[in-house]
Design an enzyme around this catalytic site. Structure first.
Site, short mmCIF file in Angstrom:
data_model
loop_
_atom_site.label_atom_id
_atom_site.label_comp_id
_atom_site.label_asym_id
_atom_site.label_seq_id
_atom_site.Cartn_x
_atom_site.Cartn_y
_atom_site.Cartn_z
N GLU A 1 56.20 9.51 47.67
CA GLU A 1 55.75 8.32 46.92
C GLU A 1 56.77 7.19 46.94
O GLU A 1 56.42 6.03 46.87
CB GLU A 1 55.41 8.70 45.47
CG GLU A 1 54.14 9.54 45.32
CD GLU A 1 54.39 11.03 45.50
OE1 GLU A 1 55.52 11.43 45.85
OE2 GLU A 1 53.44 11.81 45.27
N PHE B 1 49.43 20.27 33.25
CA PHE B 1 49.97 20.35 34.60
C PHE B 1 50.07 18.94 35.21
O PHE B 1 49.12 18.18 35.16
CB PHE B 1 49.09 21.25 35.48
CG PHE B 1 49.57 21.31 36.91
CD1 PHE B 1 50.80 21.88 37.21
CD2 PHE B 1 48.80 20.80 37.94
CE1 PHE B 1 51.25 21.92 38.51
CE2 PHE B 1 49.24 20.85 39.25
CZ PHE B 1 50.48 21.41 39.53
N GLN B 2 51.21 18.64 35.77
CA GLN B 2 51.49 17.33 36.37
C GLN B 2 51.27 16.19 35.39
O GLN B 2 50.84 15.10 35.76
CB GLN B 2 50.69 17.12 37.65
CG GLN B 2 51.14 18.06 38.78
CD GLN B 2 50.67 17.66 40.15
OE1 GLN B 2 49.59 17.11 40.31
NE2 GLN B 2 51.47 17.96 41.17
N LYS C 1 42.14 10.89 34.63
CA LYS C 1 41.13 11.37 35.57
C LYS C 1 39.71 11.25 35.00
O LYS C 1 38.77 10.92 35.73
CB LYS C 1 41.43 12.82 35.95
CG LYS C 1 40.67 13.27 37.19
CD LYS C 1 41.15 14.62 37.68
CE LYS C 1 40.39 15.02 38.95
NZ LYS C 1 40.78 16.35 39.44
N MET D 1 80.13 2.12 53.23
CA MET D 1 80.57 1.29 52.12
C MET D 1 81.28 2.15 51.06
O MET D 1 82.25 1.70 50.44
CB MET D 1 79.37 0.55 51.50
CG MET D 1 79.76 -0.59 50.58
SD MET D 1 80.73 -1.87 51.42
CE MET D 1 79.47 -3.07 51.87
#
Lengths: 191, 598
Positions: B63, B125-126, B175, B492
């Site tokens: 993502e 869940f999630q 959802k 760096m």
């Protein structure tokens, strides 16, 4: 709730000492009354290291879904200006008015500020009589009582409430609940 | 600032599901591409995407990649970038690009799935508190609990992301709301009352600015990413203003390309790794015109010593940028394009442009420029990183080229040695400094400009953070070129360890470097390795010619430092220049106070 440091911004380059003195200011913030709006305001203060001395929130215009948040904050004039602008960036914020600055413009020292406290005092005999007598002197009203306790309701400036609570301590103070500051400017103009 | 609402078709209130509304709202907001990754809580939306082909979905591998790709897409087109991710880990993985977009003012619309409203708060869940987690890293965010508010919320999300100071927004969609049926409304023209950014500058302030500019003997224009965000017209007006006034101009990292690098008044980038002439001119100027920049700490160096004798004009759309770090005599709040339009008009009408007054100033600048602060020692056996960028520039400059970068030394070398003629051609993570930005950003740019040459100038460490998007690039026929300046170190970090920590190189060396050529081939791309300066040109030409994603392993000098540099806590006139940077000078460049700074 208060961030203890007074860094003007998140920049690490502020090694210069602040020469301005911190002041207490009261801000009025008009916001859409929607979920999370208070979290946005508080998150801004904690995320950027600003102080919150007092916070009061309530819906004030039900039809327009507007709430008014009153925040007493402490910072240098430079930081206070930043706080105002950062608050204005929040999308559901309509207006931010620094009531303290506004009152200065009107030639007044500070805006009208009031707090409310509920003070429970338990005791019998002389202490009980003394508590009632002092409450009367402070114009606190009795809103609940039986033979062993009083609950006083008192409104006024913070300093008056502080004083009243200090006096009640030796007279059987049990618990205190205080609101934050509610404030507006004197005169006919709105915010 | 386009808000992408090109087609405002008046639609009757149509009944549809929440998932249908999402896709319809994307279409109505002019969205052609969405970068995303499916998961349980967004399946209904993915099902709708499957059943149409107006909106193309670009499947990434992580993502974070979707977010940076959408950022690259947005930065190179001026339109909002759109990402679509699932709940929980999908949303938390989006946090880095969201914060990145917030700091660089990139319009990014992130749609996240959420567990059904009945499960919110149950540690499902999630599940994660997406609006809570993303509140400080978005311009605004919404949790939509009522399907009838979904369409209007998405329209508003596009409006907020693209107007005012652009930024990222999140719309969190449970959802059950995606399945529920409700009424769709087309994009509303009336924005909410509380969000009406001021775009027109105060004319009195602009007049004051023009007067101040006309009186200047040692002026400088310091422009930033705001000019690019404001749109092509703003860059055009900036060029006009520079021509009219004859003022020298420098730019921040984010603002490169707004004024052409070939322009005669161009002084190069300013700031920590900016040119000597730009920084010295900032320090010594008498009038500074800051246009769409924010006096970031990489720009100012030590604030107490920042341009001590100048009066400052600051044009910014965000009032909180004014007086935040640096006090401004003439603040102008408004959209850069609108303000510049007024400014150019007023300058033409009132100011007597006597460019002779500026001659001594230009002479001084010429002396600073002669210092040649970007010089480096050429080496015939080893490719110097600066040389690699110079050759890349020379071999690609005539083409339709877009450059992205990761974060680190290579990024600064790219900013110094690759020269931009147009806005929207340079995509880099400036504010947040996100390693791993460049590869997925290049993917996003390539999707927006399929026929252009899109090059990610990368470092060997950064590129491994989002390497998986090579797979996405292969899948979507995006022939991005990943030009890796491979010095085996986090360059760096190593440089700072040398500057600050007695050259003790704690964990900045990558011992097990992958074989980038084999890696490219494993992904189905094309790998090139180049180790010798005299082979570089041919290798770059090969890279350009290949019509596949390329990993170019450019082996460069391992211990080169990025100079010039304003060491932490120092002022603009205390730069460390390459020819003065002996080991001893480098070791003592930063004092105890500066050591605490980032």
């Amino acid at each position: 709730m208060n961030a203890q440091h007074l860094q003007p911004t998140g920049s690490a380059y502020f090694i210069a000492k602040e020469t301005e003195r911190p002041e207490n200011h009261t801000l009025s913030v008009l916001v859409d009354n929607e979920p999370g709006v208070l979290a946005r305001v508080i998150g801004l203060f904690s995320g950027r290291g600003y102080n919150i001395e007092s916070l009061t929130v309530s819906e004030t215009e039900h039809e327009k879904h507007l709430s008014r948040i009153t925040i007493v904050t402490r910072g240098t004039p430079h930081v206070l200006e930043q706080i105002k602008h950062q608050l204005e960036r929040i999308v559901p914020v309509h207006r931010v008015v620094d009531l303290t600055v506004r009152s200065h413009e009107f030639g007044q020292e500070r805006p009208l500020e009031r707090e409310l406290a509920l003070v429970k005092v338990a005791g019998t005999g002389e202490a009980r009589v003394e508590a009632l007598r002092l409450a009367d002197a402070f114009r606190a009203s009795v809103i609940d009582a039986n033979t062993e306790h009083f609950i006083f309701e008192i409104t006024g400036k913070g300093s008056k409430l502080d004083q009243f609570i200090a006096i009640m301590k030796p007279l059987g103070l049990v618990e205190i609940c205080r609101t934050g500051v509610a404030a507006m400017n004197r005169g006919p103009q709105g915010m | 600032m386009s808000n992408g609402q090109s087609e405002r078709r008046e639609m009757p209130r149509t009944e549809m599901t929440g998932a249908e509304m999402v896709v319809q709202a994307l279409k109505d907001n002019g969205v052609k591409h969405v970068f995303g990754y499916p998961g349980g809580a967004v399946l209904p939306i993915y099902d709708e995407i499957f059943q149409q082909d107006e909106v193309e979905h670009i499947l990434v591998r992580h993502e974070q990649g979707a977010g940076h790709a959408a950022e690259g897409y947005a930065r190179s087109t001026g339109k909002a970038g759109v990402m679509l991710v699932t709940s929980g880990p999908g949303a938390t993985n989006a946090v880095t690009p969201l914060q990145d977009a917030l700091m660089d003012s990139i319009p990014l619309v992130c749609l996240t799935g959420q567990v059904p409203t009945s499960l919110i708060g149950s540690d499902a869940f999630q599940e994660c508190d997406t609006v809570g987690i993303t509140r400080p890293c978005t311009k605004h965010n919404w949790l939509v609990k009522d399907v009838n508010e979904l369409a209007a919320t998405i329209h508003e999300a596009f409006h907020v992301a693209t107007t005012g100071r652009p930024g990222p927004v999140v719309v969190d969609i449970p959802k059950d709301v995606q399945f529920a049926r409700g009424f769709y409304v087309s994009p509303q023209i009336a924005p909410r009352t509380s969000y009406q950014p001021k775009v027109q500058g105060d004319l009195d302030k602009i007049k004051a600015a023009v007067e101040l500019m006309a009186s200047a003997k040692k002026p400088i224009i310091y422009s930033g990413g705001g000019v690019i965000n404001s749109g092509a017209e703003a860059s055009h007006l900036l060029r006009e203003l520079v021509d009219l006034t004859g003022f020298p101009i420098t730019s921040t990292l984010m603002g490169l390309g707004a004024y052409p690098a070939s322009g005669k008044n161009w002084m190069g980038m300013l700031g920590m790794h900016g040119t000597y002439e730009a920084n010295m001119a900032m320090h010594d100027c008498d009038v500074m015109i800051c246009i769409g920049a924010r006096f970031d700490d990489r720009i100012t160096g030590r604030l107490t010593a920042f341009s001590p004798n100048s009066k400052k004009i600051h044009i910014d759309i965000d009032p909180s940028s004014i007086n935040k770090n640096v006090h401004t005599e003439v603040p102008i709040i408004g959209d850069v394009g609108r303000v510049l339009e007024d400014m150019v008009r007023l300058w033409r009408a009132t100011a007597k442009a006597d460019k002779k007054v500026l001659y001594p100033w230009w002479e001084q600048i010429a002396k600073w420029r002669a210092r040649d602060s970007l010089a480096y020692k050429m080496n015939n056996d080893v490719i110097m990183p600066q040389y690699a960028i110079q050759r890349l520039y020379e071999l690609t400059k005539g083409m339709d080229t877009y450059i992205t970068t990761e974060v680190g030394q290579h990024q600064m070398w790219a900013a110094q040695h690759y020269h931009f003629e147009k806005p929207n051609r340079w995509m880099t993570s400036g504010g947040l400094g996100t390693m791993g930005y460049g590869l997925p950003a290049a993917l996003g740019v390539q999707i927006a400009h399929p026929d252009a040459l899109v090059i990610d100038i990368a470092g060997d460490a950064s590129v491994q953070m989002t390497m998986q998007e090579m797979s996405a690039a292969v899948q979507h026929d995006a022939p991005i070129k990943i030009f890796i300046l491979n010095n085996q170190y986090m360059g760096m970090v190593r440089q700072w360890q040398q500057l600050l920590h007695g050259n003790r190189l704690s964990h900045s060396y990558t011992e097990a470097m992958p074989d980038f050529v084999k890696l490219a081939e494993a992904y189905g791309g094309h790998g090139i390795r180049c180790e010798k300066p005299d082979e570089l040109d041919d290798a770059i030409k090969e890279m350009i010619a290949v019509k596949k994603p390329v990993l170019f392993d450019c082996r460069v000098a391992t211990l080169a430092n990025c100079f010039p540099m304003i060491p932490s806590g120092k002022a603009h006139n205390e730069m460390l220049l390459p020819d003065e940077a002996t080991d001893e000078a480098v070791a003592n460049a930063i004092d105890a106070k500066g050591r605490e700074l980032v």
